[in-house]
Design an enzyme around this catalytic site. Structure first.
Site, PDB file in Angstrom:
ATOM      1  N   HIS A   1       2.360  -0.529  -1.621  1.00 34.33           N
ATOM      2  CA  HIS A   1       3.346   0.526  -1.170  1.00 34.33           C
ATOM      3  C   HIS A   1       2.938   1.257   0.024  1.00 34.33           C
ATOM      4  CE1 HIS A   1       6.984   2.944  -1.961  1.00 34.33           C
ATOM      5  NE2 HIS A   1       6.237   4.100  -1.428  1.00 34.33           N
ATOM      6  N   CYS A   2       3.664   1.107   1.134  1.00 35.03           N
ATOM      7  CA  CYS A   2       3.426   1.710   2.349  1.00 35.03           C
ATOM      8  C   CYS A   2       4.388   2.939   2.581  1.00 35.03           C
ATOM      9  CB  CYS A   2       3.486   0.818   3.364  1.00 35.03           C
ATOM     10  SG  CYS A   2       3.455   1.525   5.036  1.00 35.03           S
ATOM     11  N   ILE A   3       3.624   4.261   2.665  1.00 29.51           N
ATOM     12  CA  ILE A   3       4.394   5.360   2.834  1.00 29.51           C
ATOM     13  C   ILE A   3       4.952   5.623   4.292  1.00 29.51           C
ATOM     14  CG2 ILE A   3       2.835   6.835   1.196  1.00 29.51           C
ATOM     15  CD1 ILE A   3       1.504   7.899   3.684  1.00 29.51           C
TER      16      ILE A   3
ATOM     17  N   ASN B   1       8.120   3.904   3.848  1.00 28.63           N
ATOM     18  CA  ASN B   1       8.943   4.688   2.579  1.00 28.63           C
ATOM     19  C   ASN B   1       9.351   3.323   1.689  1.00 28.63           C
ATOM     20  OD1 ASN B   1       9.637   6.515   0.971  1.00 28.63           O
ATOM     21  ND2 ASN B   1      11.890   6.622   1.887  1.00 28.63           N
ATOM     22  N   ASN B   2       8.514   2.298   1.646  1.00 19.91           N
ATOM     23  CA  ASN B   2       8.872   0.984   0.886  1.00 19.91           C
ATOM     24  C   ASN B   2       7.970   0.116   0.412  1.00 19.91           C
ATOM     25  OD1 ASN B   2      10.691  -0.649  -0.015  1.00 19.91           O
ATOM     26  ND2 ASN B   2      11.464  -1.696   1.889  1.00 19.91           N
TER      27      ASN B   2
END
Length: 290
Positions: free
Chosen positions: A130-132, A135-136
């Site tokens: 999950h990559c901040i 945001n996905n």
């Protein structure tokens, strides 16, 4: 972009806003300060560099937008693993108990390489992480887009850094405070503080994912593989990642069979994400042909 890449509803995200502002700042400072001060924006070298950098920045923006908006891949509510299927020689099981992987939170079985994301609160096909910053989740349907975004971001940052250094070396007017009032000096300092660490971080990130692609692993699978390798060595056996088909096959499985589409966010080749080729498929094919 393929119809298989479904869109997700966008919500406000501070990290995404920071990235958008950083892209905007780097673009504007590169075009209107670095290129203009070094070549002159309306000279032939200035126009060429402005067009090339604008093209790279545009592709960076497009792929970033797609990486944010694309659904990384949902597990169908009707999915059910078929243990009798001879075409599926591998079924992932729980590390403890040996049962088929089942998500208690989503109330369905998990296909191979799928994992539950605590942030998105659902299972994601071929989940990498999950990559901040987008945001996905980075998963089956948007992994290629994420990779080429990082690649374009690396090119843009390194290109801008080269133009920054050239502009600093060429710009005699930097010492003339009466001419520019120190404003360009501030832009140079801020840009340097932004571009140097950003270029290093993105290059490391791109190199890491190139390694993963060439071995057909996700970030989650890499860490699981380290544990599996350690356990295998203790048991006197050899662990081999089941999805590693060789560098070329691994590369085309992510970027696509057509090299001309590698730099464009197309996803026609990715399949359903419910089943992936393994080394067992190759072994079965070889034994059948004999």
């Amino acid at each position: 972009m393929s119809d298989k890449t479904k869109q997700r509803r966008l919500t406000f995200s501070l990290p995404v806003t920071v990235v958008v502002l950083a892209i905007s700042y780097i673009y504007l400072s590169t075009i209107f300060v670095f290129i203009d001060q070094w070549f002159g924006l309306f000279s032939s070298p200035g126009i060429i560099n402005a067009v090339v950098f604008t093209s790279v920045a545009a592709m960076c923006s497009v792929t970033y937008r797609v990486a944010i908006s694309a659904d990384p891949g949902r597990v169908p509510s009707t999915y059910m693993p078929d243990v009798e299927d001879s075409q599926s020689p591998i079924h992932e099981i729980k590390r403890k108990g040996g049962d088929l992987r089942y998500c208690q939170k989503c109330s369905h079985y998990k296909p191979p390489r799928a994992h539950h994301c605590r942030v998105c609160k659902r299972c994601v096909l071929r989940m990498d992480h999950h990559c901040i910053w987008i945001n996905n989740c980075v998963g089956h349907a948007n992994y290629k887009v994420f990779i080429i975004f990082v690649m374009y971001a690396v090119i843009a940052c390194v290109y801008s850094l080269v133009l920054l250094m050239g502009s600093v070396a060429y710009d005699d007017g930097m010492q003339d405070e009466e001419k520019n009032g120190g404003s360009f000096r501030t832009v140079y300092v801020i840009s340097g503080l932004l571009l140097v660490p950003l270029s290093i971080a993105l290059c490391v990130l791109l190199g890491w994912h190139i390694y993963l692609i060439l071995h057909n692993k996700t970030t989650i699978e890499y860490h699981e593989g380290v544990r599996a390798l350690s356990l295998a060595e203790k048991g006197g056996t050899i662990y081999k990642h089941p999805y590693d088909l060789g560098p070329y096959e691994n590369l085309t499985s992510v970027l696509g069979p057509n090299i001309l589409s590698w730099l464009w966010p197309t996803t026609d080749h990715i399949g359903s994400g419910l089943r992936f080729r393994t080394v067992y498929d190759i072994t079965q094919g070889a034994s059948t042909s004999k």
